[in-house]
Design an enzyme around this catalytic site. Structure first.
Site, PDB file in Angstrom:
ATOM      1  N   SER A  76       1.004  -1.042   0.322  1.00 48.91           N
ATOM      2  CA  SER A  76      -0.473  -0.349  -0.388  1.00 48.91           C
ATOM      3  C   SER A  76       0.698   1.354   0.029  1.00 48.91           C
ATOM      4  O   SER A  76       1.763   1.784  -0.783  1.00 48.91           O
ATOM      5  CB  SER A  76      -0.881   0.287   1.031  1.00 48.91           C
ATOM      6  N   ASP A 101     -10.268  -4.846  -3.942  1.00 51.73           N
ATOM      7  CA  ASP A 101     -10.145  -3.734  -3.535  1.00 51.73           C
ATOM      8  C   ASP A 101     -10.490  -3.030  -3.105  1.00 51.73           C
ATOM      9  O   ASP A 101     -10.829  -1.577  -4.184  1.00 51.73           O
ATOM     10  CB  ASP A 101      -8.616  -3.970  -3.642  1.00 51.73           C
ATOM     11  N   HIS A 129      -8.123  -5.260   0.275  1.00 48.23           N
ATOM     12  CA  HIS A 129      -6.463  -4.255   0.988  1.00 48.23           C
ATOM     13  C   HIS A 129      -6.541  -5.465   2.277  1.00 48.23           C
ATOM     14  O   HIS A 129      -4.711  -4.840   2.138  1.00 48.23           O
ATOM     15  CB  HIS A 129      -7.255  -3.155   1.191  1.00 48.23           C
TER      16      HIS A 129
END
Length: 406
Positions: free
Chosen positions: A176, A346, A379
């Site tokens: 991320s 996600d 995610h």
């Protein structure tokens, strides 16, 4: 609405997976207070790994904590020259989030057992990186940075130290926000000569198509900017000010306070709920309000740019331009080995935004570029998923071996 205490617990869990990192599985053991023992003693050496606590000082004075796992449980495996791997967490967490599961499922330990020299980075402002050569965390100046400074100072400091210690090119894994800062750095021609390859998990570069309602609300509300104007320089998810801010967001129509994890990250397929208690003992961590503002700007502007000071004269003073300069990802060398893994569910690293990122690599050397798409991953699955070791981490290691054998 749930009680404030219950709300805070849920928000604490949710915030730490936003733009980076969380715990995995339910078998990790952290012995004693991590703050007292350190990451090595509390989460690594107890499993029989060799681990060293290291301090790295950035050029702007921040003293960063780095953990080096130089040997797996089987020693050096006969390898006298191991290739180094730097592992970078995301925002609002620290390096311990890679180590909360069993050794067979923790990425750093899997890499160490496979013969790699593993270095776990901890971003400025997190609990073990709250030192500076002249400033204290109580000083507002200590928090006067955004992810631009992570690109400019933190990454080079860690990379230079690892390179000097090992005299070898480096593999990199980021999740991320840990992907965004390296993408930005590479776009400016930095780190390239020190890298073997990079692996981006749930990559963040563009955020225009986020489907998380509370994430979009937070980014577009200007509340992070208001907090900055009020002089709240440290964004502490456990603090009173952020708690009040989260309560406001939770009352907004369309925000489901009872399933905030899914609302933030998307519908994760493979999480183990038994990790939550261990996770809450260790996270979340502070970041700067300015960093949160910069992330909000990235959502609102639809481009990857340096921090916008909101005033023409300030931007001119810092950049010599009216508008903040862009990070041009098309400048990333076409022969750098890049692995990207992203998920179909996600809500933060949305498929549309990842496809926009992938457009920058259309001319990339096909032998140096690999993309993994996992339809049912969201995610948090990349760090919390109970099967991430088999689905994601094994693919990462195979890619590393192809582009620089140990």
């Amino acid at each position: 609405m749930a009680s404030f205490r219950g709300f805070s617990v849920v928000m604490t869990m949710v915030l730490t997976v936003v733009l980076g990192g969380c715990c995995v599985g339910g078998h990790g053991v952290v012995i004693g207070p991590t703050e007292e023992l350190g990451i090595c003693a509390s989460a690594v050496t107890i499993y029989g790994y060799k681990c060293q606590e290291i301090q790295v000082t950035t050029k702007d004075g921040y003293i960063l904590s780095v953990q080096r796992i130089s040997e797996g449980r089987r020693g050096n495996g006969g390898k006298s020259k191991k290739q180094p791997v730097i592992i970078q967490h995301g925002v609002l967490v620290d390096g311990v989030t890679w180590l909360l599961n069993s050794p067979e499922q923790n990425l750093p330990m899997i890499l160490a057992d496979d013969g790699y020299d593993v270095w776990i980075a901890n971003t400025r402002g997190t609990r073990f990186s709250r030192r500076h050569t002249t400033l204290n965390p109580t000083d507002q100046a200590f928090w006067n940075w955004s992810w631009d400074e992570l690109v400019l100072y933190d990454l080079p400091a860690v990379f230079d130290h690892v390179f000097q210690q090992t005299s070898q090119k480096i593999h990199y894994v980021g999740h991320s926000l840990g992907t965004l800062i390296v993408l930005a750095s590479l776009s400016e021609g930095k780190l390239v000569n020190q890298l073997h390859s990079v692996a981006f998990l749930s990559p963040i570069a563009y955020l225009s198509h986020m489907t998380t309602p509370i994430g979009v609300l937070a980014a577009r509300s200007l509340l992070p900017e208001v907090y900055g104007l009020l002089g709240i320089a440290e964004f502490n998810p456990k603090g009173k000010e952020v708690g009040e801010l989260l309560k406001v967001w939770c009352t907004h129509p369309g925000v489901n306070c009872y399933d905030l994890l899914s609302a933030f990250t998307g519908h994760n397929c493979c999480l183990n709920s038994s990790t939550v208690e261990l996770f809450l003992k260790n996270e979340p961590q502070s970041t700067s309000t300015k960093n949160m503002v910069h992330l909000a700007q990235t959502v609102r502007s639809g481009v990857l740019a340096k921090y916008n000071y909101g005033r023409t004269d300030y931007n001119l003073m810092h950049y010599g331009e009216i508008n903040p300069p862009l990070y041009n990802l098309s400048n990333i060398p076409h022969d750098l080995a890049i692995f990207i893994s992203y998920g179909g569910r996600d809500a933060l690293s949305d498929v549309k935004d990842v496809n926009r990122l992938l457009d920058h690599f259309k001319l990339h050397d096909v032998d140096k570029f690999a993309v993994q798409f996992i339809q049912n991953y969201a995610h948090a699955d990349y760090i919390m998923g109970v099967d991430a070791n088999n689905i994601v981490y094994n693919s990462v290691i195979s890619f590393f071996k192809k582009h620089g054998s140990v």
